[in-house]
Each structure stands twice: as structure tokens, then as C-alpha cells.
Design a protein around this motif. Structure first.
Motif, PDB file in Angstrom:
ATOM      1  N   ALA A   1      -0.131   7.691   2.948  1.00 23.90           N
ATOM      2  CA  ALA A   1       0.463   6.360   3.119  1.00 23.90           C
ATOM      3  C   ALA A   1       0.525   5.962   4.588  1.00 23.90           C
ATOM      4  N   ASP A   2       0.865   6.916   5.477  1.00 25.08           N
ATOM      5  CA  ASP A   2       0.864   6.632   6.922  1.00 25.08           C
ATOM      6  C   ASP A   2      -0.511   6.121   7.350  1.00 25.08           C
TER       7      ASP A   2
ATOM      8  N   VAL B   1       0.840  -1.207   0.000  1.00 22.99           N
ATOM      9  CA  VAL B   1       0.000   0.000   0.000  1.00 22.99           C
ATOM     10  C   VAL B   1       0.869   1.250   0.000  1.00 22.99           C
ATOM     11  N   VAL B   2       1.889   1.249   0.830  1.00 30.20           N
ATOM     12  CA  VAL B   2       2.784   2.405   0.940  1.00 30.20           C
ATOM     13  C   VAL B   2       3.482   2.680  -0.389  1.00 30.20           C
ATOM     14  N   LEU B   3       3.983   1.630  -1.025  1.00 28.97           N
ATOM     15  CA  LEU B   3       4.679   1.817  -2.302  1.00 28.97           C
ATOM     16  C   LEU B   3       3.726   2.311  -3.386  1.00 28.97           C
ATOM     17  N   ARG B   4       2.510   1.813  -3.379  1.00 30.77           N
ATOM     18  CA  ARG B   4       1.545   2.255  -4.391  1.00 30.77           C
ATOM     19  C   ARG B   4       1.237   3.743  -4.231  1.00 30.77           C
TER      20      ARG B   4
ATOM     21  N   PRO C   1       3.285   2.735  11.214  1.00 24.15           N
ATOM     22  CA  PRO C   1       2.887   2.336   9.867  1.00 24.15           C
ATOM     23  C   PRO C   1       3.808   2.853   8.778  1.00 24.15           C
ATOM     24  N   LEU C   2       4.589   3.905   9.110  1.00 24.73           N
ATOM     25  CA  LEU C   2       5.544   4.448   8.146  1.00 24.73           C
ATOM     26  C   LEU C   2       6.609   5.206   8.929  1.00 24.73           C
TER      27      LEU C   2
ATOM     28  N   GLY D   1       2.081   9.536  -5.993  1.00 25.91           N
ATOM     29  CA  GLY D   1       2.233  10.903  -5.513  1.00 25.91           C
ATOM     30  C   GLY D   1       1.306  11.140  -4.338  1.00 25.91           C
ATOM     31  N   MET D   2       1.750  11.956  -3.382  1.00 24.41           N
ATOM     32  CA  MET D   2       0.954  12.080  -2.170  1.00 24.41           C
ATOM     33  C   MET D   2       1.000  13.485  -1.623  1.00 24.41           C
TER      34      MET D   2
END
Length: 270
Positions: free
Chosen positions: A51-52, A28-31, A95-96, A36-37
Motif C-alpha cells: 500500500a505504501d 488504493v490503500v483501503l483496497r 503515502p502512508l 491483505g498485504m
């Protein structure tokens, strides 16, 4: 990887299942990173991204299924005033870890899961999805071991790792890439350090656990979810993580906001 690996001994099966949860979060984080975030700021001015939040949501669901009834103390929930109450056995989740590295180019960010029992981290997962590294460690009465693997490695093929004995001189230290504080710099300057490796997130614990570094000092304030998973991995690999004065690192300190005011991770005693 299956979430349940039943042919392994029970302690290793749980370790593999925790790794499976981290791997799902890593995907999920890599996606989100690739898409872009947007970056927001928490009350303490530290960065937080989608992502977090998505990683934590997934991990909370996975861990509730794997260890029903075990409280989960997770970074973003605590930041929002929604943290659960620790029990004798509880989980600490980042989570990150290394959001600055996630936002930047190094890829040295991790997903951390630590299981604490009777005040001591016994299971730890440190997953660095962007650099294809998984550190896993368990140290219980049922057995133990520390491992390093790539993201697609089945637990049967994880590579066992061990801390190396602490040398008398010519130490290899590892220090934060983004948060090197003056007290840590002074501590290193007072010792016979042959090399200092700069690295992001909980990967620094992994370098000690696999014997590539002897010492990881951190005198700046961090939180329990930054430390528990790496502590478990280093402990399982034969090393130690203590307060700077040598006393045991405490956990479940709700009254302190789960803050940890310094620690030193070391390799094995010679």
C-alpha cells in the motif's frame, strides 16, 4: 471529487485538487488493506507494505500532472535512494503515515501531502481514509483557511476549523499511540495537562487544528514528510509548529536525510 475545481479561488482550487489526489491514493490503500498485504522491512527496520508503494506511485503521477516541474520528496523514493532535489517550492509526500496503525486495527493512518514554499509549508492535506476524515489547510498571500470534511464531501461543503486559544491551565494534549518517547512523556508531566489523547499518524495535527487539543509535542526523530502536511493545516488554522526551542522548523534538509529532531504543535496564542 474532480481533480480540478475551477469555481473556487485559485488557492482553494489547488487545495481541493491536492485533496483529490490524496483521495485517489486513499482508495488504493483501503483496497490493498482489505485484500491483505505482505509486510517488508526497510533498512531502518520500519515496516513497508504494498500500500505504501502503490499510494506513492499514484501520488507522484497525480502531483506531476497538477504541479508539473515541482520536485516531489516522497518517503519510499528517498528510502530507495531515488529522492528528487528540493527547490524553493517542492512537495513532501508520505503515502502512508502510520504503517503500524495500518497493519493494526485502529485505522488511524493517513496520506499526507505538503507543499513547501520558501521554507514554509503553505498547503497541507492529511487524509485518514479508514476513519472518514480529511483535513486540508492553506495559508498564502492569496488567502487561507483550514477545513475538515468526510471523504465524499465536495469542497464547497468542507467545514472550516480553527485552533482554540491556548488556555493557561488544563491543557488537552495529544500524543503518539505507537511512538511515545520518554522525553515527550517528561515534557507532558511538567505541564498542567487535563487530558492526553492517544492517536496515530498525522491525525494528531488535525486534532490541534480543529480545536480538540492544545498541544502536540514530539521529541523523537521523524521525517519532514511526516510533519509538513500537518504543519500547514495547523498554521492555516491559526496555530504554530516549531522546534522545541521555539525556533522555526526547517525543511529541505537533504544533508540530514530530511530528519526532524523534535517539534511542538500548539493552538492559537490567547
Amino acid at each position: 471529487m474532480s481533480s480540478h475545481v475551477t469555481h473556487l479561488p485559485s488557492h482553494l482550487s489547488l487545495l481541493a485538487s491536492l485533496a483529490g489526489a490524496a483521495l485517489k491514493a486513499g482508495e488504493v490503500v483501503l483496497r490493498i488493506r482489505a485484500e491483505g498485504m505482505a509486510i517488508a522491512r526497510k533498512a531502518d527496520e520500519s515496516p513497508v507494505t504494498a500500500a505504501d508503494l502503490a499510494s506513492e506511485e499514484l501520488l507522484r503521477a497525480e502531483l506531476a500532472r497538477l504541479l508539473p516541474g515541482v520536485p516531489v520528496i516522497a518517503e519510499e523514493a528517498v528510502a530507495q535512494g531515488q529522492g528528487e532535489t528540493p527547490a524553493d517550492t517542492f512537495l513532501l509526500v508520505d503515502p502512508l503515515d502510520g504503517t503500524r496503525e495500518f497493519i493494526g486495527a485502529s485505522g488511524e493512518f493517513t496520506v499526507n501531502i505538503g507543499l513547501v514554499e520558501a521554507g514554509v509549508p503553505t498547503f497541507g492535506i492529511v487524509l485518514a481514509p479508514a476513519v472518514n476524515k480529511l483535513y486540508a489547510g492553506v495559508f498564502t498571500a492569496a488567502g487561507g483557511g483550514a477545513f475538515l470534511a468526510g471523504l465524499d464531501a465536495h469542497p464547497d461543503f468542507w467545514t472550516p476549523i480553527r485552533c482554540r486559544p491556548m488556555p493557561e491551565k488544563g491543557l488537552v494534549a495529544v500524543a503518539s499511540r505507537s511512538h511515545l518517547d520518554p522525553q515527550t512523556s517528561a515534557f507532558l508531566a511538567e505541564r498542567d495537562i487535563a487530558e492526553t489523547i492517544s492517536c496515530g499518524s498525522a491525525l494528531k495535527f488535525g486534532l490541534v487544528a480543529e480545536g480538540r487539543a492544545d498541544l502536540y509535542p514530539r521529541f523523537g526523530t521523524v521525517c519532514e514528510w511526516d510533519v509538513a502536511a500537518g504543519h500547514a493545516v495547523v498554521r492555516a488554522a491559526g496555530g504554530s509548529v516549531c522546534r522545541p526551542d521555539g525556533s522555526a522548523l526547517p525543511y529541505a534538509r537533504t544533508e540530514a536525510g530530511y530528519r526532524v529532531h523534535g517539534f511542538i504543535a500548539r493552538g492559537a496564542e490567547a
